[in-house]
Design an enzyme around this catalytic site. Structure first.
Site, PDB file in Angstrom:
ATOM      1  N   ASN A  15       0.854  -1.188   0.000  1.00  0.00           N
ATOM      2  CA  ASN A  15       0.000   0.000   0.000  1.00  0.00           C
ATOM      3  C   ASN A  15       0.895   1.246   0.000  1.00  0.00           C
ATOM      4  O   ASN A  15       1.634   1.481   0.961  1.00  0.00           O
ATOM      5  CB  ASN A  15      -0.901  -0.061   1.240  1.00  0.00           C
ATOM      6  CG  ASN A  15      -1.883   1.079   1.275  1.00  0.00           C
ATOM      7  OD1 ASN A  15      -1.526   2.202   0.945  1.00  0.00           O
ATOM      8  ND2 ASN A  15      -3.099   0.821   1.671  1.00  0.00           N
ATOM      9  N   HIS A  18       1.123   6.210   1.793  1.00  0.00           N
ATOM     10  CA  HIS A  18       1.854   7.173   2.617  1.00  0.00           C
ATOM     11  C   HIS A  18       3.048   7.806   1.916  1.00  0.00           C
ATOM     12  O   HIS A  18       3.631   8.764   2.427  1.00  0.00           O
ATOM     13  CB  HIS A  18       2.180   6.568   3.975  1.00  0.00           C
ATOM     14  CG  HIS A  18       0.906   6.280   4.725  1.00  0.00           C
ATOM     15  ND1 HIS A  18      -0.013   7.271   4.999  1.00  0.00           N
ATOM     16  CD2 HIS A  18       0.360   5.127   5.181  1.00  0.00           C
ATOM     17  CE1 HIS A  18      -1.061   6.737   5.615  1.00  0.00           C
ATOM     18  NE2 HIS A  18      -0.852   5.438   5.737  1.00  0.00           N
ATOM     19  N   HIS A  51      -5.471   3.605  -1.592  1.00  0.00           N
ATOM     20  CA  HIS A  51      -6.781   3.962  -1.032  1.00  0.00           C
ATOM     21  C   HIS A  51      -7.111   5.392  -1.422  1.00  0.00           C
ATOM     22  O   HIS A  51      -6.427   6.321  -1.005  1.00  0.00           O
ATOM     23  CB  HIS A  51      -6.699   3.809   0.495  1.00  0.00           C
ATOM     24  CG  HIS A  51      -7.992   4.032   1.220  1.00  0.00           C
ATOM     25  ND1 HIS A  51      -8.111   3.837   2.573  1.00  0.00           N
ATOM     26  CD2 HIS A  51      -9.222   4.428   0.801  1.00  0.00           C
ATOM     27  CE1 HIS A  51      -9.355   4.099   2.955  1.00  0.00           C
ATOM     28  NE2 HIS A  51     -10.049   4.477   1.892  1.00  0.00           N
ATOM     29  N   ARG A  53      -9.197   8.136  -0.644  1.00  0.00           N
ATOM     30  CA  ARG A  53     -10.113   8.555   0.420  1.00  0.00           C
ATOM     31  C   ARG A  53     -10.964   9.717  -0.049  1.00  0.00           C
ATOM     32  O   ARG A  53     -10.558  10.491  -0.916  1.00  0.00           O
ATOM     33  CB  ARG A  53      -9.329   8.945   1.674  1.00  0.00           C
ATOM     34  CG  ARG A  53      -8.598   7.786   2.331  1.00  0.00           C
ATOM     35  CD  ARG A  53      -8.044   8.199   3.668  1.00  0.00           C
ATOM     36  NE  ARG A  53      -9.087   8.404   4.633  1.00  0.00           N
ATOM     37  CZ  ARG A  53      -9.399   7.537   5.618  1.00  0.00           C
ATOM     38  NH1 ARG A  53      -8.719   6.418   5.759  1.00  0.00           N
ATOM     39  NH2 ARG A  53     -10.386   7.802   6.448  1.00  0.00           N
ATOM     40  N   ARG A  57      -6.676  12.829   1.156  1.00  0.00           N
ATOM     41  CA  ARG A  57      -5.564  13.251   2.028  1.00  0.00           C
ATOM     42  C   ARG A  57      -4.220  12.698   1.559  1.00  0.00           C
ATOM     43  O   ARG A  57      -3.187  13.228   1.914  1.00  0.00           O
ATOM     44  CB  ARG A  57      -5.824  12.862   3.480  1.00  0.00           C
ATOM     45  CG  ARG A  57      -5.740  11.389   3.755  1.00  0.00           C
ATOM     46  CD  ARG A  57      -5.926  11.082   5.219  1.00  0.00           C
ATOM     47  NE  ARG A  57      -7.298  11.333   5.649  1.00  0.00           N
ATOM     48  CZ  ARG A  57      -7.830  10.772   6.745  1.00  0.00           C
ATOM     49  NH1 ARG A  57      -7.096   9.989   7.512  1.00  0.00           N
ATOM     50  NH2 ARG A  57      -9.075  11.002   7.087  1.00  0.00           N
ATOM     51  N   GLU A  78      -8.626   0.653  -3.211  1.00  0.00           N
ATOM     52  CA  GLU A  78      -9.404   0.651  -1.968  1.00  0.00           C
ATOM     53  C   GLU A  78     -10.275   1.882  -1.947  1.00  0.00           C
ATOM     54  O   GLU A  78      -9.801   2.990  -2.239  1.00  0.00           O
ATOM     55  CB  GLU A  78      -8.462   0.747  -0.768  1.00  0.00           C
ATOM     56  CG  GLU A  78      -7.916  -0.537  -0.286  1.00  0.00           C
ATOM     57  CD  GLU A  78      -7.053  -0.302   0.947  1.00  0.00           C
ATOM     58  OE1 GLU A  78      -7.190   0.736   1.621  1.00  0.00           O
ATOM     59  OE2 GLU A  78      -6.224  -1.151   1.203  1.00  0.00           O
ATOM     60  N   THR A 109      -8.335   3.334   8.570  1.00  0.00           N
ATOM     61  CA  THR A 109      -9.588   2.585   8.542  1.00  0.00           C
ATOM     62  C   THR A 109      -9.794   1.841   9.860  1.00  0.00           C
ATOM     63  O   THR A 109      -9.071   0.901  10.180  1.00  0.00           O
ATOM     64  CB  THR A 109      -9.570   1.588   7.361  1.00  0.00           C
ATOM     65  OG1 THR A 109      -9.072   2.280   6.216  1.00  0.00           O
ATOM     66  CG2 THR A 109     -10.953   1.057   7.079  1.00  0.00           C
ATOM     67  N   GLU A 159     -11.112  -9.332   2.778  1.00  0.00           N
ATOM     68  CA  GLU A 159      -9.836  -9.003   3.428  1.00  0.00           C
ATOM     69  C   GLU A 159     -10.142  -8.894   4.916  1.00  0.00           C
ATOM     70  O   GLU A 159     -10.981  -8.087   5.334  1.00  0.00           O
ATOM     71  CB  GLU A 159      -9.259  -7.694   2.878  1.00  0.00           C
ATOM     72  CG  GLU A 159      -7.931  -7.371   3.560  1.00  0.00           C
ATOM     73  CD  GLU A 159      -7.130  -6.288   2.851  1.00  0.00           C
ATOM     74  OE1 GLU A 159      -7.169  -6.209   1.607  1.00  0.00           O
ATOM     75  OE2 GLU A 159      -6.459  -5.518   3.569  1.00  0.00           O
ATOM     76  N   HIS A 202      -3.693  -4.682   7.736  1.00  0.00           N
ATOM     77  CA  HIS A 202      -3.802  -3.544   8.651  1.00  0.00           C
ATOM     78  C   HIS A 202      -2.883  -3.747   9.855  1.00  0.00           C
ATOM     79  O   HIS A 202      -3.040  -4.684  10.615  1.00  0.00           O
ATOM     80  CB  HIS A 202      -5.225  -3.279   9.148  1.00  0.00           C
ATOM     81  CG  HIS A 202      -5.378  -1.857   9.604  1.00  0.00           C
ATOM     82  ND1 HIS A 202      -5.731  -0.836   8.757  1.00  0.00           N
ATOM     83  CD2 HIS A 202      -5.134  -1.278  10.794  1.00  0.00           C
ATOM     84  CE1 HIS A 202      -5.735   0.308   9.420  1.00  0.00           C
ATOM     85  NE2 HIS A 202      -5.363   0.062  10.659  1.00  0.00           N
TER      86      HIS A 202
HETATM   87  N1  PXP Z   1      -5.885  -3.136   3.888  1.00  0.00           N
HETATM   88  C1  PXP Z   1      -6.873  -2.210   3.980  1.00  0.00           C
HETATM   89  C2  PXP Z   1      -8.230  -2.568   3.463  1.00  0.00           C
HETATM   90  C3  PXP Z   1      -6.621  -0.927   4.504  1.00  0.00           C
HETATM   91  O1  PXP Z   1      -7.615  -0.010   4.576  1.00  0.00           O
HETATM   92  C4  PXP Z   1      -5.309  -0.609   4.911  1.00  0.00           C
HETATM   93  C5  PXP Z   1      -4.999   0.756   5.415  1.00  0.00           C
HETATM   94  O2  PXP Z   1      -5.242   1.693   4.434  1.00  0.00           O
HETATM   95  C6  PXP Z   1      -4.320  -1.599   4.784  1.00  0.00           C
HETATM   96  C7  PXP Z   1      -4.637  -2.858   4.288  1.00  0.00           C
HETATM   97  C8  PXP Z   1      -2.892  -1.345   5.153  1.00  0.00           C
HETATM   98  O3  PXP Z   1      -2.789  -1.084   6.514  1.00  0.00           O
HETATM   99  P1  PXP Z   1      -1.413  -0.541   7.084  1.00  0.00           P
HETATM  100  O4  PXP Z   1      -1.157   0.764   6.419  1.00  0.00           O
HETATM  101  O5  PXP Z   1      -1.683  -0.416   8.543  1.00  0.00           O
HETATM  102  O6  PXP Z   1      -0.371  -1.568   6.756  1.00  0.00           O
END
Ligand code: PXP
Length: 256
Positions: A15, A18, A51, A53, A57, A78, A109, A159, A202
């Site tokens: 992901n 960030h 993602h 949003r 952001r 996402e 999330t 998921e 997550h």
């Molecule tokens: N999976 C989903 C569906 C999420 O919403 C997120 C966070 O955006 C993640 C995975 C990744 O989580 P993390 O950034 O805590 O590794």
């Protein structure tokens, strides 16, 4: 069904949200999340997750379009289940779409989607994405009622939200860790029995990923915040290689 300790493949979706968080802190084009996606692909990631949003952001609409255009790995889009997101997702045409709950004031999330409480709304939403050839995944807590409701929407994938497990590991409370892990294991097994493909994510890190990676029904982990943060110290390519190594070791020998 796969056997415990199975060597069946476990994919890593990175992901890259960030990277965009850091870019947006300055407002210019650097660092570019699409460049990060190219790099993680070269380092051995199996997919890119981003993602979009509601408040934009981090990832913005054009990032999604560029990720689809410029990256050859499968793109997992996402998003919240809203009409605005559905339109954008159909325009971009990603490999997969993971539907998540979204609360404007949350930092990340929090908790899974209430599929059981939104069945009537979600069934046609999922169908529209499926009809467009998008593989739909629902982000749910490891709760049998939600997993059963997810299967009933016709989505092929869930998921499992590993946030409660992450919090238990962060608090280093062994009994809580064991209990949260058990919920993930039972949820994965139940979902697989219902015919769902199981993903999880997550709050996963080098320190807590292996017990989750060892759950044989889980086919994909989506990991973001830790990997992008750790890249400051190790470099992003090395973080991807180390995460994959830990995942594969857990899968083959349970080294944790
Ligand atoms: N999976 C989903 C569906 C999420 O919403 C997120 C966070 O955006 C993640 C995975 C990744 O989580 P993390 O950034 O805590 O590794």
């Amino acid at each position: 069904m796969t056997a415990p300790g199975s060597q069946d493949s476990l994919r890593l979706g990175v992901n890259i949200d960030h990277v965009a968080t850091i870019r947006n802190a300055r407002g210019g084009p650097h660092p570019d999340p699409v460049r990060a996606a190219h790099l993680v692909a070269t380092a051995g990631a199996d997919g890119i997750t981003a993602h979009l949003r509601e408040d934009r952001r981090h990832i913005v609409d054009e990032d999604m379009r560029r990720l689809k255009r410029e990256i050859s790995l499968p793109l997992n889009f996402e998003m919240a289940a809203t009409a605005e997101m559905l339109k954008l997702c159909l325009e971009v045409g990603p490999h997969a779409c993971c539907l998540v709950p979204e609360n404007r004031n949350e930092r990340t999330t929090e908790g899974g989607l209430d599929v059981a409480g939104q069945q009537t709304f979600l069934v046609p939403f999922v169908r529209e994405l499926k009809d467009a050839g998008v593989r739909v995944s629902l982000f749910v807590d490891p709760d049998p009622a939600q997993i059963e409701a997810a299967a009933a929407t016709g989505a092929p994938v869930i998921e499992i939200h590993t946030g409660a497990y992450y919090e238990a590991t962060a608090a280093t409370e062994p009994a809580r860790i064991k209990s949260e892990l058990e919920k993930i294991r039972a949820g994965a097994e139940f979902g697989a029995r219902l015919g769902l493909e199981i993903h999880a994510g997550h709050g996963l890190t080098f320190l807590n990923v292996q017990p989750v990676a060892a759950v044989p029904e889980i086919r994909e982990l989506n990991i973001g915040h830790f990997m992008i943060g750790e890249a400051v110290f190790m470099g992003l390519a090395e973080v991807v290689r180390e995460m994959k190594r830990l995942m594969q070791d857990a899968r083959t020998g349970g080294l944790y």
